[in-house]
Write an enzyme that holds these catalytic residues in place. Structure first.
Site, mmCIF file in Angstrom:
data_model
loop_
_atom_site.group_PDB
_atom_site.id
_atom_site.type_symbol
_atom_site.label_atom_id
_atom_site.label_comp_id
_atom_site.label_asym_id
_atom_site.label_seq_id
_atom_site.Cartn_x
_atom_site.Cartn_y
_atom_site.Cartn_z
ATOM 1 C CG PHE A 144 61.062 89.980 42.986
ATOM 2 C CD1 PHE A 144 61.617 90.747 41.973
ATOM 3 C CD2 PHE A 144 61.898 89.221 43.774
ATOM 4 C CE1 PHE A 144 62.994 90.746 41.752
ATOM 5 C CE2 PHE A 144 63.266 89.215 43.571
ATOM 6 C CZ PHE A 144 63.814 89.984 42.552
ATOM 7 C CG ASP A 229 58.804 83.049 45.545
ATOM 8 O OD1 ASP A 229 59.356 83.002 46.657
ATOM 9 O OD2 ASP A 229 59.283 83.676 44.577
ATOM 10 C CE LYS A 258 64.785 87.373 49.883
ATOM 11 N NZ LYS A 258 66.026 88.132 49.728
#
Length: 403
Positions: A144, A229, A258
């Site tokens: 993702f 990532d 985040k």
């Protein structure tokens, strides 16, 4: 009407208004949160919850942390926005700080989210590929990387991807953790490999030992860029500043978001070595990227993690949480995956949503990230006693769930 009944009515009203005002892509969230303190949050009915998801691994310092509040308040009262037409000191300090923590020469692009960081990485890869005569990209099944069209083209989840294709980027997917499949897929015509050090949305799925180092070696041998990532896994979440540091490697491109902002929107793309200088003036940009308020917040997060020893706390509390969940004697518990304070309780049946609901009723917020996996990503400031309270409550929570 009692005070509690009134509060519940207010909460229901807010959820109804949410349903009426917002697009239905999220559904209607089950809880309306109004405040937080440390690792706890409260809803409009006054119910307290131990927050074991931290806004999907975002609230590194928990809620209402004085260092974050002071940094944001000070900066917003000084200057809140400059755009990329002007330099502001917090963005420069943040870029310098990130490069120092990474310990390798590089260049930084600041954005507003993880998806935007991955869009930046994708553009770097496309420019590299065209300059070197390379075409396709390799990514992992079930990976993702975001929901904008560029990031979605890298995301190996058919359920969220297929209805928005075809995509303009040639991405070839291989099973995550399969080193042989990766080696076969990556040739001299491959421009880059996009991987998560641990797959987050797939259910906190770590790779086999040595896989990330093998990926580095494959990219070195073929000339493909290795893009990692670390939107979820960085900023102390696994007990290191960055998850790839567990494997002793350096990627060519790294994406962050985040937990970096502790709740403020921010993303970063770091290019190491030659990858850091691929862009020319005008190749990429962001009106809000490098925003001084978000940059100040990120600096406060990094300073607090360092000052308060939160990397060591993430390791110690992560071991306590993982060991406590794994030791629960219940037929629904299969095991625990992950590292540090980024874990998944693996279930023997696809009842994670029921576990999430039962945990909420018991005063704990967790996330059914997959049908058979419950994600646990509490703030880095969570205490041993708070972890102990969840572990002690878990048998009763599971007892409410019907396989």
């Amino acid at each position: 009407m009692t005070t509690n009944s009134l509060n519940q009515a207010v909460s229901a009203d807010l959820r109804e208004r949410h349903a009426a005002a917002f697009m239905p892509n999220y559904g209607v969230p089950p809880v309306a949160l109004v405040r937080g303190e440390g690792a706890y949050v409260w809803d409009q009915a006054g119910t307290r919850y131990l927050d074991l998801i931290a806004g999907i691994a975002v609230s590194s310092l928990g809620h209402g942390h004085p260092a974050l509040a002071e940094a944001v308040s000070r900066q917003v009262s000084t200057i809140a926005h400059t755009s990329n037409l002007f330099v502001n000191e917090p963005e420069v300090l943040l870029a310098e700080r990130l490069l120092g923590l990474l310990g390798a020469p590089g260049k930084v692009f600041l954005a507003n989210s993880g998806t935007e960081a991955n869009e930046c990485a994708l553009k770097l890869v496309l420019k590299y590929g065209r300059a070197t005569g390379r075409g396709y990209i390799v990514a992992a099944e079930n990976g993702f990387h975001g929901r904008t069209l560029g990031a979605l083209s890298l995301t190996g989840k058919a359920s969220i991807r297929d209805q928005f294709g075809p995509f303009p980027v040639d991405v070839r997917f291989v099973p995550y953790g399969d080193a042989d499949a990766l080696k076969q897929a990556v040739t001299g015509e491959c421009s880059a490999v996009f991987l998560e050090p641990t797959q987050g949305e797939a259910g906190v799925v770590p790779p086999p030992a040595g896989y990330m180092r093998t990926a580095r070696e494959i990219c070195d041998a073929t000339g493909a860029l290795l893009v990692l990532d670390e939107i979820q896994s960085a900023i102390g979440r696994t007990g290191h500043w960055f998850a790839h540091q567990h494997d002793g490697i350096v990627p060519d491109v790294l994406t962050l978001a985040k937990g970096l902002g502790g709740g403020m929107p921010i993303g970063a793309c770091v290019g190491f070595g030659d990858a850091g200088t691929l862009f020319a003036k005008g190749d990429h940009g962001s009106t809000f990227g490098g925003n001084p308020v978000s940059s100040a917040a990120a600096l406060a997060v990094l300073d607090t993690i360092d000052r308060d020893g939160l990397l060591a706390r993430a390791r110690a509390c992560g071991e306590l949480l993982a060991g406590g969940v794994a030791a629960v004697d219940h037929p629904l518990i299969s095991g625990v995956r992950g590292r540090g304070l980024w874990l998944a309780a693996v279930l023997t049946a696809p009842v994670a949503a029921q576990v999430q609901d039962a945990a909420q009723r018991a005063g704990f917020l967790v996330n059914a990230v997959q049908p058979d996996a419950v994600r646990l990503a509490p703030p880095l400031i969570v205490t041993e006693d708070q972890i102990g309270s969840f572990v002690a409550a878990l048998p009763a929570i599971l007892a409410e769930v019907t396989p």
